[in-house]
Structures are given as structure tokens and as C-alpha cells.
Design a protein around this motif. Structure first.
Motif, PDB file in Angstrom:
ATOM      1  N   GLN A  25      48.007  -3.548   9.860  1.00 10.72           N
ATOM      2  CA  GLN A  25      47.640  -4.003  11.245  1.00 10.72           C
ATOM      3  C   GLN A  25      46.471  -3.504  11.513  1.00 10.72           C
ATOM      4  OE1 GLN A  25      49.216  -6.644  12.657  1.00 10.72           O
ATOM      5  NE2 GLN A  25      47.447  -6.529  14.111  1.00 10.72           N
TER       6      GLN A  25
ATOM      7  N   ILE B 236      43.518  -4.980  10.122  1.00  9.33           N
ATOM      8  CA  ILE B 236      43.273  -6.373  10.644  1.00  9.33           C
ATOM      9  C   ILE B 236      42.565  -6.199  11.897  1.00  9.33           C
ATOM     10  CG2 ILE B 236      44.381  -8.373  11.912  1.00  9.33           C
ATOM     11  CD1 ILE B 236      46.730  -7.992  10.068  1.00  9.33           C
ATOM     12  N   ASP B 237      42.719  -5.071  12.517  1.00  9.73           N
ATOM     13  CA  ASP B 237      41.902  -4.818  13.946  1.00  9.73           C
ATOM     14  C   ASP B 237      40.730  -4.655  13.600  1.00  9.73           C
ATOM     15  OD1 ASP B 237      44.193  -5.314  15.271  1.00  9.73           O
ATOM     16  OD2 ASP B 237      44.870  -3.091  15.651  1.00  9.73           O
TER      17      ASP B 237
ATOM     18  N   GLN C 133      57.611  -0.635   7.185  1.00  7.79           N
ATOM     19  CA  GLN C 133      57.088  -0.463   8.486  1.00  7.79           C
ATOM     20  C   GLN C 133      55.770   0.312   8.521  1.00  7.79           C
ATOM     21  OE1 GLN C 133      58.188  -2.210  11.320  1.00  7.79           O
ATOM     22  NE2 GLN C 133      56.266  -1.756  12.141  1.00  7.79           N
TER      23      GLN C 133
ATOM     24  N   LYS D 182      45.197  -9.957   4.529  1.00 12.00           N
ATOM     25  CA  LYS D 182      46.037  -9.034   4.949  1.00 12.00           C
ATOM     26  C   LYS D 182      47.487  -9.901   5.391  1.00 12.00           C
ATOM     27  CE  LYS D 182      43.449  -5.536   4.376  1.00 12.00           C
ATOM     28  NZ  LYS D 182      43.841  -4.505   3.296  1.00 12.00           N
ATOM     29  N   ARG D 183      47.189 -10.894   6.069  1.00 11.85           N
ATOM     30  CA  ARG D 183      48.378 -11.594   6.532  1.00 11.85           C
ATOM     31  C   ARG D 183      49.311 -12.201   4.995  1.00 11.85           C
ATOM     32  NH1 ARG D 183      46.380 -15.826  11.258  1.00 11.85           N
ATOM     33  NH2 ARG D 183      46.478 -13.958  12.907  1.00 11.85           N
TER      34      ARG D 183
ATOM     35  N   VAL E 280      41.409 -10.905   7.808  1.00 13.06           N
ATOM     36  CA  VAL E 280      42.833 -10.999   8.405  1.00 13.06           C
ATOM     37  C   VAL E 280      43.693 -12.093   7.288  1.00 13.06           C
ATOM     38  CG1 VAL E 280      43.802 -12.526  10.258  1.00 13.06           C
ATOM     39  CG2 VAL E 280      41.989 -10.940  10.710  1.00 13.06           C
TER      40      VAL E 280
ATOM     41  N   ILE F 178      50.987  -9.080   4.218  1.00 17.13           N
ATOM     42  CA  ILE F 178      52.159  -8.854   5.301  1.00 17.13           C
ATOM     43  C   ILE F 178      53.530  -9.405   4.821  1.00 17.13           C
ATOM     44  CG2 ILE F 178      52.917  -8.967   7.563  1.00 17.13           C
ATOM     45  CD1 ILE F 178      50.284  -8.164   8.314  1.00 17.13           C
TER      46      ILE F 178
ATOM     47  N   VAL G 105      53.199  -2.093   7.071  1.00 13.04           N
ATOM     48  CA  VAL G 105      52.669  -3.067   8.070  1.00 13.04           C
ATOM     49  C   VAL G 105      51.905  -2.479   9.322  1.00 13.04           C
ATOM     50  CG1 VAL G 105      53.600  -4.337  10.045  1.00 13.04           C
ATOM     51  CG2 VAL G 105      54.807  -4.391   7.957  1.00 13.04           C
ATOM     52  N   ASP G 106      52.172  -1.217   9.483  1.00 12.18           N
ATOM     53  CA  ASP G 106      51.205  -0.614  10.617  1.00 12.18           C
ATOM     54  C   ASP G 106      49.857  -0.411   9.959  1.00 12.18           C
ATOM     55  OD1 ASP G 106      53.292  -0.560  12.217  1.00 12.18           O
ATOM     56  OD2 ASP G 106      54.079   1.501  11.969  1.00 12.18           O
TER      57      ASP G 106
END
Length: 442
Positions: free
Chosen positions: A246, A249-250, A239, A259-260, A256, A263, A242-243
Motif C-alpha cells: 500500500q 502504491i502511494d 497484513q 500491486k493490486r 498500481v 494484493i 499489504v501495508d
């Protein structure tokens, strides 16, 4: 006391009749000539009452007179309004209560034994038993049935008393026999449920086995906790990644897709690890279940065996009690059987004293030499009726027999000879082809 002279005037079908009586008096003739009227006149005087229908049709007054061999005179006068009796004693005095005086001399059955012949079996037995000069000893009866006690009519004839006691004890023994059979059946059923004597319990105790079960459960719980903690640690680490991604990604839209991909890779890796963890967890549970099963089964066997032993002990106690009860019932049965045997022997002993040869009473029936009364021939029936009348005869030993014509000549002759040998006086009607006639013998 016997009738020496008979006089009948204007009674029933008789206008006037006088007769010097003997021991055996035959009234013969065709039907309708007054034979039965003679007997009815004698019986009417002896039985008492106020029957005006005895008066001959068209007559103003009728009279029946019996003069005894000691001079006593019994008289009954009949008018259209009724009738009355008088008794003049041998000394010439008048009896103050003629009805009671006549009753003291006679017995209705002794006057007409044909009524005994035509009576129903129960009434016939009652008459016989009332007539028998035998008595039962209460003390002896009590001794025979001891320690049992049975209520019976103390004023009843001896044979009735014995039969009453016999029936009560017989019924009780029937109940005892039934109870013994039921006890034996129950004992056999219970005995069949008992475990074999060589049966043994599984080795080991429940406490030891339950300890092993607890240890297995503890190992299982420890392993499951370890797996859960490791999985939780991996989940938290994942987790975090993932954070972090994320966030990137922002800030970095251009990355993106990259990173996807990362993920998805992380998620797939976690899913693979999670699947392996589930397999390991199930394997741990299956191993525990496999190890628990034989222990649980052994505990169940031991418990079942312990319960069976307890039930067997209880069954054994029940069987012991029932056998003791059965033994008591057998003692009761022996006492009841012994009492029945003694009562039967006592009855036979009393029956041997009967003045009528071969006569007995069984199951509410009169028998002679084992033959039921109603199946005897006419001669035997009449003989028994006459003998019973003789037993019941009072001071005036008179017997009136109507219908003796049912006997043939030989049997009638034998009956007459037997009657002449007795201490009775008989008036007998007999249908013949001749005119009305009366004759006396003895």
C-alpha cells in the motif's frame, strides 16, 4: 289371671252386653253388628286414656267392666267429657293408681297382635326382640371378638347386639380385604419393575472414562490452539505485506495495477490457507466428537444402571414393608373371619332357644324356616303373632284378635286348638252370615 266376666254398657255400638268368658272366646256375626266394638272396649280399658268418643251415641254415660277370676275388677266409666278407670282389688280395696295397676297387668301388643301383623318390618323385629327371653353374655361376646373391641347398645336385645357387632366386624373385614388386594396389586407392580437377577453393569468405571474424555478434550484444545496461532501468524505476515504494498502504491501510482494484482494474489492465497485451516479445525472437532460419543454413552449406561440398582434396592425395601403390612392384614382378616363365625354360631345357639319353632331374625327381617314373615301364609303369621303376644303377656294374659276370618275353617280350627293349649285367654272376632253371637270354650 284371666277375665271371668265381661260387662259393656253404652260403649261404641253396644247398648248392653254381659258375657261369661272362657279361654277362647269367639265373637261372630255379620259386619256392623258390634263384633269389633267388644274388642275395642276391652282394649280401651286395658290401654287406658280418656277417650270420650267411646261413648255410645245418645248415651249419657257408658261403662266397661272386666271381672277377673280372682275377683279383681277393672272398670272404666265414660262420659261426654272424658273417662276414668278404677280398680278394685280381690280383697275389696281400691287401687290408689288404677292406671298404673292396669298397665302392670297388660302389654299393648299382647292385647292386639293384629297390630304386630300390620306393623312395618323394623317395628315388628323390635317387638320380637324385645319379647324374647334371651340375653347375650357380654364376657362371651368380648372373648369372641378379641382382640377387637366393638361398641354396641348394652341395653338392646341379644340378637340386636350380635347383629350390631357382626355388621361392624363385617364392614371392617371388607375394608381389610380391599386393603389386601391393593397391597398385592402394588407389590406385583413394584416387582415387575425390578431388574432381572442376571443383569450386569458395563465394564469400567466412570472415573476412568471421564479421564479419557478429558485427555481427548485436551488433545482437541491443543490442536485448535496450534491452528489458531499459525493462522494468526499468517494473518500478521500477510497484513505486513499489504501495508508495504500500500505504501508503494502511494508512491508509485504507475505500479498500481501491478500491486493490486499482487494484493489480490496474496488475499486469495490467504483465503485458500484459511479454508484449509477451517477444514482441519472441523476435522479435529469431528474426530473428538466421534471419540467422545461411545465414552459418554457408556457413562450414561453406568449412571442409569447405578440409579436402577438404587431404585431396585428401594423398591425391594418397599416390597418388604408392604409384604409385612399384607401379612398383618391377613392376620386381621383371619381374626375378623373367626369372630364373624363365632358370632354367627352364637346367634344360632341363641335362636335355638327361641320358644317359637323355626323363627329367626336376619338382615332386619323376621323369618320362619327361612321364609320372610310377609311371605308366610295368614295362619302362620297369626300363630307367630299369638306366640309373641304370649311372650309379652303380663299378669293378664289376654289377646284380642280382629280379622281372624281371613283364616278358612280348617285353619281357624287349628288356630283355636293351639290357643286352647296355651295359657292365654283369647277374644276373637269372626265374620259369619248369622246374627251377633258370643261363645266361650275352655
Amino acid at each position: 289371671m284371666k277375665i271371668a266376666h265381661l260387662r259393656i254398657h253404652d260403649v261404641l255400638g253396644i247398648e248392653h252386653l254381659e258375657f261369661e268368658a272362657g279361654a277362647f272366646n269367639t265373637i261372630a256375626g255379620r259386619n256392623g253388628q258390634g263384633k269389633t266394638s267388644v274388642l275395642e272396649a276391652i282394649k280401651a280399658l286395658c290401654n287406658g286414656g280418656e277417650d270420650a268418643t267411646l261413648l255410645r251415641k245418645g248415651a249419657e254415660a257408658g261403662e266397661i267392666v272386666l271381672v277377673m277370676d280372682d275377683g279383681t275388677e277393672l272398670k272404666r266409666r265414660i262420659t261426654p267429657k272424658g273417662s276414668y278407670s278404677t280398680v278394685k282389688e280381690a280383697d275389696g280395696s281400691q287401687a290408689g293408681k288404677p292406671g298404673a295397676r292396669i298397665k302392670s297387668l297388660v302389654d299393648r301388643i299382647s292385647i292386639n297382635p293384629v297390630e304386630f301383623l300390620g306393623a312395618d318390618p323394623k317395628r315388628r323385629v323390635d317387638v320380637l326382640l324385645d319379647s324374647l327371653p334371651i340375653k347375650a353374655d357380654p364376657a362371651r361376646l368380648a372373648e369372641m371378638i378379641a382382640p377387637m373391641k366393638v361398641k354396641y347398645p348394652e341395653d338392646a336385645p341379644a340378637l340386636t347386639q350380635i347383629d350390631t357387632i357382626y355388621k361392624v366386624i363385617f364392614d371392617e373385614r371388607t375394608g381389610t380385604n380391599r386393603a389386601i388386594k391393593e397391597k398385592d396389586a402394588t407389590i406385583n407392580q413394584l416387582a415387575a419393575t425390578m431388574p432381572p437377577e442376571d443383569a450386569s453393569a458395563p465394564e469400567g468405571g466412570i472415573g476412568e472414562l471421564e479421564t479419557q474424555l478429558a485427555q481427548l478434550d485436551s488433545v482437541k484444545d491443543t490442536e485448535l490452539t496450534r491452528i489458531a496461532e499459525k493462522l494468526e501468524g499468517l494473518r500478521l505476515a500477510s497484513q505486513g505485506r499489504v501495508d508495504e504494498i500500500q505504501g508503494e502504491i502511494d508512491g508509485l501510482l504507475q505500479q498500481v495495477e501491478l500491486k493490486r494484482t499482487i494484493i489480490n494474489s496474496e488475499r486469495n492465497a490467504f483465503a485458500e490457507i484459511s479454508g484449509k485451516a477451517g477444514i482441519q479445525r472441523q476435522a479435529t472437532i469431528d474426530t473428538n466428537s466421534a471419540q467422545r460419543k461411545p465414552l459418554v454413552e457408556r457413562i450414561a449406561v453406568i449412571r442409569a444402571n447405578a440409579e436402577a440398582v438404587a431404585r431396585a434396592a428401594q423398591t425391594a425395601d418397599t416390597i418388604k414393608v408392604m409384604r409385612a403390612e399384607a401379612a398383618t392384614l391377613l392376620e386381621d382378616q383371619e381374626q375378623q373371619t373367626a369372630a364373624l363365625t363365632k358370632l354367627q354360631a352364637y346367634k344360632l345357639e341363641l335362636l335355638k332357644s327361641l320358644p317359637i319353632d323355626g323363627l329367626s331374625v336376619e338382615d332386619g327381617q323376621i323369618l320362619r324356616h327361612g321364609v320372610v314373615f310377609d311371605r308366610l301364609n295368614t295362619q302362620q303369621k297369626v300363630e307367630i303373632a299369638v306366640e309373641i303376644a304370649k311372650l309379652r303377656a303380663g299378669e293378664l294374659g289376654v289377646i284380642c284378635v280382629d280379622g281372624i276370618e281371613l283364616l278358612d275353617s280348617d285353619n281357624f280350627g287349628a288356630f283355636r286348638d293351639r290357643a286352647l293349649e296355651s295359657d292365654l285367654q283369647l277374644f276373637v272376632t269372626r265374620v259369619t252370615d248369622g246374627d251377633f253371637a258370643m261363645s266361650a270354650q275352655g
